[in-house]
Design an enzyme around this catalytic site. Structure first.
Site, PDB file in Angstrom:
ATOM      1  N   SER A  47      -4.982  -3.249 -11.056  1.00  0.00           N
ATOM      2  CA  SER A  47      -5.275  -4.671 -11.188  1.00  0.00           C
ATOM      3  C   SER A  47      -6.093  -4.939 -12.464  1.00  0.00           C
ATOM      4  O   SER A  47      -5.615  -4.634 -13.560  1.00  0.00           O
ATOM      5  CB  SER A  47      -5.978  -5.167  -9.923  1.00  0.00           C
ATOM      6  OG  SER A  47      -5.873  -6.567  -9.801  1.00  0.00           O
ATOM      7  N   ASP A 188      -0.063  -6.484  -6.030  1.00  0.00           N
ATOM      8  CA  ASP A 188      -1.302  -6.023  -6.662  1.00  0.00           C
ATOM      9  C   ASP A 188      -1.653  -4.616  -6.190  1.00  0.00           C
ATOM     10  O   ASP A 188      -1.675  -4.331  -4.989  1.00  0.00           O
ATOM     11  CB  ASP A 188      -2.422  -6.998  -6.285  1.00  0.00           C
ATOM     12  CG  ASP A 188      -3.714  -6.752  -7.029  1.00  0.00           C
ATOM     13  OD1 ASP A 188      -4.217  -5.624  -6.986  1.00  0.00           O
ATOM     14  OD2 ASP A 188      -4.230  -7.712  -7.628  1.00  0.00           O
TER      15      ASP A 188
END
Length: 283
Positions: A47, A188
């Site tokens: 991320s 993610d």
């Protein structure tokens, strides 16, 4: 590709704009104190850590990453509504079983109405500041399969460009769409582990920087994963925000007003811990 019982791994976790700012402060603080992060045999990013890890691996100095946080030059506008937060929490906390939890989150993400993927790619490309091709230095980018819940790591050998790999790692469920790559959809990378220390298994020395130590849901924390690597024989240095850093960061990891103070707190914390980190990193 895993390690071979030797070498060093630098692991950079996720944490939104505020957590990412703290992370850049830590990296700059360590290098300002004399640690050579370029000695890492691999950089593993998740991320926000995928963004800054890519830039680092492509040659951008930690001091530059840090100063851009202080000036607001790398502003990340991530608007998360209360309704999105509620749906995320309802899905992620729906089961005490990690596999059921992540698959339910994936289904919710696939069904959500979100901005187009092209918009996310454009935002990531801008944040990468020219780091758009896989570097010669080993770099692995974590993402989560939205259907199976599997954690995977893209690298230069994958049939995926760097921008797409980082965009997949940043595809916050219910905020951005799961990214379609190579016939699969990706969430993610921090959806079930905020830093994915398990991807450093096999390396002898591991330095992990985790802005958020715990994922939402019944998943292992960064300290738990660090303990697992230690049990396997690795020397691990794990940095998570201390009390002063948590105060500077606040609870809203998307609050851009907090970014400069979060970066400074990361730098101060790393400066104080640099000697102990060096004992692991430079042993």
């Amino acid at each position: 590709m895993s390690g071979n019982g030797s070498g060093t791994a630098l692991v950079l976790g996720g944490g939104g704009p505020v957590g990412g700012a703290w992370l850049t402060g830590v990296l700059a603080g360590l290098t300002d104190a004399g640690l050579d992060l370029d000695r890492a045999d691999v950089v593993i990013g998740t991320s926000a850590g995928a963004i800054f890890g890519s830039r680092l691996a492509c040659g951008q100095p930690p001091r530059e990453l840090y100063e851009r946080q202080l000036s607001g030059a790398d502003r990340i506008d991530l608007d998360v509504t209360a309704a999105q937060t509620f749906r995320f929490l309802r899905a992620a906390l729906s089961s005490r079983n990690p596999e059921r939890s992540i698959r339910r989150l994936g289904r919710a993400a696939l069904a959500a109405r979100t901005p187009p993927a092209a918009e996310m790619r454009d935002a990531v490309r801008e944040l990468l500041r020219g780091a758009t091709d896989w570097p010669a230095r080993a770099l692995r980018i974590a993402a989560v399969d939205a259907v199976t819940g599997e954690v995977a790591a893209f690298d230069a050998d994958a049939k995926v460009g760097l921008v797409d790999a980082v965009a997949a790692s940043c595809a916050v469920p219910l905020v951005w769409p799961p990214l379609a790559l190579d016939g699969r959809h990706w969430l993610d990378g921090g959806s079930r582990s905020t830093a994915n220390l398990q991807l450093a298994r096999g390396y002898r020395r591991v330095l992990a920087v985790a802005p958020i130590p715990n994922a939402v849901g019944p998943h292992p924390s960064a300290p738990q994963q660090a303990a697992g690597l230690t049990a396997d024989g690795a020397a691990v240095s794990l940095l998570c925000p201390d009390r002063d850093a948590r105060r500077a960061m606040g609870r809203n990891m998307t609050a851009n007003a907090r970014v400069p103070d979060a970066a400074r707190a990361g730098h101060a914390q790393a400066t104080a811990l640099a000697e102990s980190v060096a004992k692991v990193w430079q042993a």
